[in-house]
Structures are given as C-alpha cells and as structure tokens.
Motif scaffolding. Sequence first.
Motif, PDB file in Angstrom:
ATOM      1  N   LEU A 396     -67.354  10.240  42.542  1.00  0.00           N
ATOM      2  CA  LEU A 396     -67.281  10.859  40.999  1.00  0.00           C
ATOM      3  C   LEU A 396     -66.043  11.095  40.396  1.00  0.00           C
ATOM      4  O   LEU A 396     -66.324  11.140  38.704  1.00  0.00           O
ATOM      5  N   TYR A 397     -65.018  10.770  40.922  1.00  0.00           N
ATOM      6  CA  TYR A 397     -64.013  11.685  40.696  1.00  0.00           C
ATOM      7  C   TYR A 397     -63.648  12.144  40.141  1.00  0.00           C
ATOM      8  O   TYR A 397     -62.887  12.571  39.085  1.00  0.00           O
ATOM      9  N   VAL A 398     -64.028  12.785  40.380  1.00  0.00           N
ATOM     10  CA  VAL A 398     -63.391  14.583  40.778  1.00  0.00           C
ATOM     11  C   VAL A 398     -62.881  14.861  42.103  1.00  0.00           C
ATOM     12  O   VAL A 398     -63.084  14.980  43.063  1.00  0.00           O
ATOM     13  N   PRO A 399     -61.516  15.284  41.434  1.00  0.00           N
ATOM     14  CA  PRO A 399     -60.623  16.005  43.097  1.00  0.00           C
ATOM     15  C   PRO A 399     -61.449  17.614  43.747  1.00  0.00           C
ATOM     16  O   PRO A 399     -61.882  18.111  42.996  1.00  0.00           O
ATOM     17  N   LEU A 497     -70.102   9.336  32.161  1.00  0.00           N
ATOM     18  CA  LEU A 497     -69.824  10.641  31.893  1.00  0.00           C
ATOM     19  C   LEU A 497     -70.878  11.525  30.875  1.00  0.00           C
ATOM     20  O   LEU A 497     -70.520  13.010  32.355  1.00  0.00           O
ATOM     21  N   ALA A 498     -71.782  11.778  30.987  1.00  0.00           N
ATOM     22  CA  ALA A 498     -72.552  12.633  30.953  1.00  0.00           C
ATOM     23  C   ALA A 498     -73.651  12.992  32.195  1.00  0.00           C
ATOM     24  O   ALA A 498     -73.758  13.352  32.733  1.00  0.00           O
ATOM     25  N   LEU A 499     -73.641  11.414  33.094  1.00  0.00           N
ATOM     26  CA  LEU A 499     -74.399  11.267  34.173  1.00  0.00           C
ATOM     27  C   LEU A 499     -74.032  12.103  35.611  1.00  0.00           C
ATOM     28  O   LEU A 499     -73.498  12.833  36.890  1.00  0.00           O
ATOM     29  N   ARG A 500     -72.237  11.199  35.382  1.00  0.00           N
ATOM     30  CA  ARG A 500     -71.152  12.301  36.320  1.00  0.00           C
ATOM     31  C   ARG A 500     -71.267  14.309  35.772  1.00  0.00           C
ATOM     32  O   ARG A 500     -71.451  14.957  37.290  1.00  0.00           O
ATOM     33  N   GLN A 501     -71.307  14.157  34.927  1.00  0.00           N
ATOM     34  CA  GLN A 501     -70.941  15.559  34.555  1.00  0.00           C
ATOM     35  C   GLN A 501     -72.711  16.905  35.112  1.00  0.00           C
ATOM     36  O   GLN A 501     -72.777  18.191  35.974  1.00  0.00           O
ATOM     37  N   HIS A 502     -73.993  16.166  35.091  1.00  0.00           N
ATOM     38  CA  HIS A 502     -74.991  16.389  35.428  1.00  0.00           C
ATOM     39  C   HIS A 502     -74.938  16.189  37.156  1.00  0.00           C
ATOM     40  O   HIS A 502     -74.963  16.821  37.910  1.00  0.00           O
ATOM     41  N   LEU A 503     -74.378  15.564  37.579  1.00  0.00           N
ATOM     42  CA  LEU A 503     -73.818  15.767  39.663  1.00  0.00           C
ATOM     43  C   LEU A 503     -73.252  16.049  39.684  1.00  0.00           C
ATOM     44  O   LEU A 503     -73.412  17.052  40.989  1.00  0.00           O
ATOM     45  N   LEU A 540     -82.256  12.102  29.997  1.00  0.00           N
ATOM     46  CA  LEU A 540     -80.698  10.735  30.425  1.00  0.00           C
ATOM     47  C   LEU A 540     -81.487   9.403  30.061  1.00  0.00           C
ATOM     48  O   LEU A 540     -81.002   8.679  29.563  1.00  0.00           O
ATOM     49  N   ARG A 541     -82.810   9.535  31.215  1.00  0.00           N
ATOM     50  CA  ARG A 541     -83.228   8.073  31.584  1.00  0.00           C
ATOM     51  C   ARG A 541     -83.579   7.807  29.798  1.00  0.00           C
ATOM     52  O   ARG A 541     -83.632   6.711  29.153  1.00  0.00           O
ATOM     53  N   MET A 562     -79.731   2.743  34.632  1.00  0.00           N
ATOM     54  CA  MET A 562     -81.069   3.223  35.343  1.00  0.00           C
ATOM     55  C   MET A 562     -81.061   2.897  36.563  1.00  0.00           C
ATOM     56  O   MET A 562     -81.891   3.975  37.479  1.00  0.00           O
ATOM     57  N   ASN A 563     -80.244   2.299  37.776  1.00  0.00           N
ATOM     58  CA  ASN A 563     -80.061   1.624  39.061  1.00  0.00           C
ATOM     59  C   ASN A 563     -78.928   3.619  39.399  1.00  0.00           C
ATOM     60  O   ASN A 563     -79.637   4.126  40.182  1.00  0.00           O
ATOM     61  N   ASP A 564     -78.194   3.906  37.946  1.00  0.00           N
ATOM     62  CA  ASP A 564     -77.372   4.930  38.984  1.00  0.00           C
ATOM     63  C   ASP A 564     -78.990   5.810  38.660  1.00  0.00           C
ATOM     64  O   ASP A 564     -78.257   6.939  39.090  1.00  0.00           O
ATOM     65  N   LEU A 565     -78.754   6.063  37.530  1.00  0.00           N
ATOM     66  CA  LEU A 565     -79.872   7.685  37.838  1.00  0.00           C
ATOM     67  C   LEU A 565     -80.629   7.361  38.556  1.00  0.00           C
ATOM     68  O   LEU A 565     -81.356   9.021  38.737  1.00  0.00           O
TER      69      LEU A 565
END
Length: 594
Positions: A396-399, A497-503, A540-541, A562-565
């Motif tokens: 997710l590119y989060v340290p 960005l929203a998907l990243r924040q959700h995870l 999000l979907r 859709m695949n990434d969700l």
Amino acid sequence: MSRPALKILKPLIILAILAALGTSFWYSEAWLKLCYGLALFLFGMQCIEEGLHSAAGGTLEKLMAKSTATPAKGLLFGIGATFILQSSTLVSLLTIAFLSTGMITLAGGLAIIFGTNLGATSGIWLLALAGQSISLSPAAIPMLVFGILAGFFNNKAKAIGRVLVGISLIFLGIDAIKNGFQAIGGQIDFTTIQVSGVAEILIFCGIGLVLTLVLQSSHATLILTLAALAGGQINMEQGFAIAMGSNVGTSASTAVVGMLGSERSGQRLALAHLIFNSVTALLSLLLWLPLTKLVAMVANATGMSNLLQLALFHTLFNVFGLAVFWRLQGRLADKLQQWLPEPAQRSGLLPESSEAVRPRFLNDNMLRAGDTALRAVSQEIRHLSDLSLEVVCHALYVPASSLDDYCGSGVLPAPQMPLETNVQSFYEWQIKPLYSDILDFTSKIDIDDSEPRRHKLTTAHLAAFQMVENVKESKHLQKNLQRFLQAPDDAAYADYLALRQHLVATLCRFHHAGALHAHTPAWQEHLDGMSRHAESLESLRDQVLNKLRHNQIDGLQASSLMNDLNYARRINAGLLEVLHSAADIFAAPESQSA
C-alpha cells in the motif's frame, strides 16, 4: 570449513569413533561389560522419560505453569519433578521452554532451577543405597517381562510398561557396571595418581565435567563414580570432586541448548543455571576441608559406607549453594536482564538481498512438551503476522514504521515516489521461508489424544495460511496501486487513494485487536466494527460504477478498480477470519503466571 565439507566430515568422525569403540571391545572384555552396563542405564533413563511423558498427558506442563506463584512453590516443583523424572537436565530444558513462551516468569524459572539441583541429589542416594552389595537383577527381570507385556495394550498401559522397562534396564545396567569395574580390577587405579592437594581435586572435577558433557547425564557419571568407588579405583576425595564436576557439567550442557535454541528469556535462565552450579562448585572448593570433615564426622557417627558418604557430600554442597543464592534471586534476575537485554527491534523487513527471516520462537527444545510447542507456534504465527502486515503496508506504499502514527492520528501520509513493486520479493525472501519453517515445526509436535490440543494446532495452521494468503492478495493489488498512485491526473487516482486508505484502516483495526482480551464484549464490539468497515467497500464499488456511467472513468479503469476492490475484500475477510478463528493467538493474554 564449508558446510558441505562438514556434512561429509561428521559421519566420517562418527564412523571412526564407532570403529575405535568396537575395536576396544575386542581387546577388553571388562571394558565391554562396563560400556554394556552404561548403555543399559542410559537407555533405561530414556525409556522412563518417554514413558512418564506419555503417561502424564500434559500433567507436568500444567503443574509447572501453576507452581511458580511463589519461589517456595517453584523450588518444591523443581525438587519433585526431578525426583520423579530423575533428570535435572530434562526439567531444566522444560523450564527454559516454558519461560521462552511466557508461561512462567524468570523469577519462577530460577526457583525451579534451584529445585532441580536438590532433586538431583535424590538420584545419587537411590544409586548409593542400591549399590550396597545388592544385586538388582532379580527385581529387574520380572519388571522387564511385565513392562514388555504392557506394551501390547492401550496407550496408557504402554506408557507405564515403558517406565517398567526403563527401571529394569537401569537395574540391569547398575549390576553390569559394578561387574565391569570388578573385572577391570587393578587395571585402572586412580588412587595411584602422583598428584595431590588442590591439583588433584581440580583434575577430578574436570573428569566429572567432561564425563557429564559426553554422556549427557549426571546420573550416568555418578553411577560410574559409585562403581569406581566401590571397586577401589578411586578414593573418597576423588569421588567428591567428580560429583562436583558432574554438577557443573549438567548446567553446561543445559546452557548450550538454552543459549543456542532459545530466545532471550530462555538464554537468561540457562546462564543462571550455569552461574548457580559454577559458583556453588567454586565456593565448595574454597570450603573443601570443612565440607569433607563434616561428611567424615557424620559417617563416623552413623557408620555410613563410602557410597553413602558420596551421596551426603553431593547433597551438602547443593544445599550450600541454595542457601547462598536463595536471597539473591531478585538481584540475579536483574543482573541477567542487564547482561542479556532484549534485542533491539527492527524497524522494517530485511532488504531483498539479505538472508531469509528465521523463526524467533521455534527450536527443538520447545518440542519437549506439547504445551510449550503449541505456545511457541502461536508466538511464531504472531511474528509471521507482524511481518505479513508489514508486507501489506509495502503493497500500500505506507512505511510500516508510520502505521502506529496513522492508527493514532488517522492522517495517512502520501505515497513516497518512486513506487516499486516489491511484494513478490518480500514474499519469497521473508514470508514463504518462515511459513515453511512453521509447517516443518508443527509436523514434529507430538500431539496426544487431547481434542483441545488438536483444535489449537488446526487453528494455528489456518491462521498462518490465511496471513500468507493476505500477502498474496496484496501482491496482486500492488500492481495497479503502483500504476495509478503515480498518476495524480488520472481519473482513477482518487479511487485508489480511497482504496488505500480503507485497507490501512483495516490494518489498524487488526493491529488494535492485539490490545484486547479475546471473547469479551469489547472484543466482540471491535470485530463487529471491523465487519461494518469491510462492508463499506460496497460504497466504493458503487462510486466506481457511478463514475463509469457518467463517463468519468473508462471501462479499463473500472475493470482494474473492480478487481482490486475484490482483492481488498479478500484481505478484509481474511483478517476477520483470523481474528474469529484464532482469537487466542491474536488477542492480549488474560493473565500470566506470576
């Protein structure tokens, strides 16, 4: 020397030793009798250990976990367990294993270790009493017959039969060792050694130390000493010195296993055992004359034989050591923590070019008891979980070091350019090897018929598998994240960005579960909150489909989203499943033994 060369050299050395031993049997029948008796004795000890472990069915482990509430209870447990098992090394290694998994504290472990030294003195008393010109073979043979017959019945009877066989072999071994020394007679006579005083004592201390390290049994060393004493090959003071050396040898062999095969707390206890026995031996050397005079005085007053005098000396110097160390337990524990501090925690995974991550809690010593093995597996899966979460953070590119800060503030840092697709290499180098080590270790655990233990092992397997699957899902997810997060002008940028924040919020919730007690209202409320958070992916979907209808994104962008969700949904479901099924692994413990 290279590892392949060592692999070739080791069997050659073993073969050479066996050939030399076999040749020595050809030239000396008396030596053959002595080695035959020693082999019977050692195998008998092994049979008793295995039989008692099977018959107990985890009773020893449960008692150990409950018997460290006070130092006195720990001491009594150490004495009792060593008296029953007749192996101070086994009890010491079990104690190290329990301490390493957090089931007992260092203070409780120290008390047990002190107790094992006193419990070990019971063995030499039994051996000395048995060696009073009494043949044990008449009692051994019926026991051997009944023990073998019991082996044809159910598991419990088989375990008891194994104990009977072990006792009978020890009795036969004692007789054979005595006969061997009598046959050797005047061929070996240490009383003629032209060394006296302190040098003589140190030499025979060294003999006791080396014998115990080679035989891996202080009882075997002591029975050789008793037989040599009874046969006139050594004098009393030489026997006393060998007994002291065997005490140090026992702790030295335990220390090697504890240092090499345990994490920091186990290493502390192994070092404490070595310090206790070494200092006790040193102080006994300084007080050699008073101790030996006291033994001689008691022997003259009671008519003790030489064998019983050796047993009395062995008991006296161990009681002396306990008296010295008993009030110093707290200081010793503090010093051990200073000498062996906890290793600094790594801030991140090893670089891709490094060696694979190795297990922190899995070693052969943990396999000595089912409870410690299962506890070690649980701790290692927590370790695997931490590494897996860190890999998902990379996806997710989060340290990983910033995760705690985000969980507290809710402010997610922007991804740092350039973005690399590195999860596959992390999986190959860190996750997969560690998972393989866990599977290999669990295949060696001796699980009895206890249904709770089988259930715990199955749950642990599923939890480890699911954490690895989460890493695989994040590997697929990272490809599109890497593409779209580097393109702020892309129409799908905000959605990613929203998907990243959700995870990341999901990871925070999973991480926070470790601070809660399992199966409590707060725990259940937390899991319900995670479920509601997972369901928010549907919004999000809906946003993606709405953007597609309004031509704000094209079909390829919508397909990627859709695949990434779907990958995100699987990660959410996987983490929830882990918390539901393996709550005892991923939640804070309710309590710990004092």
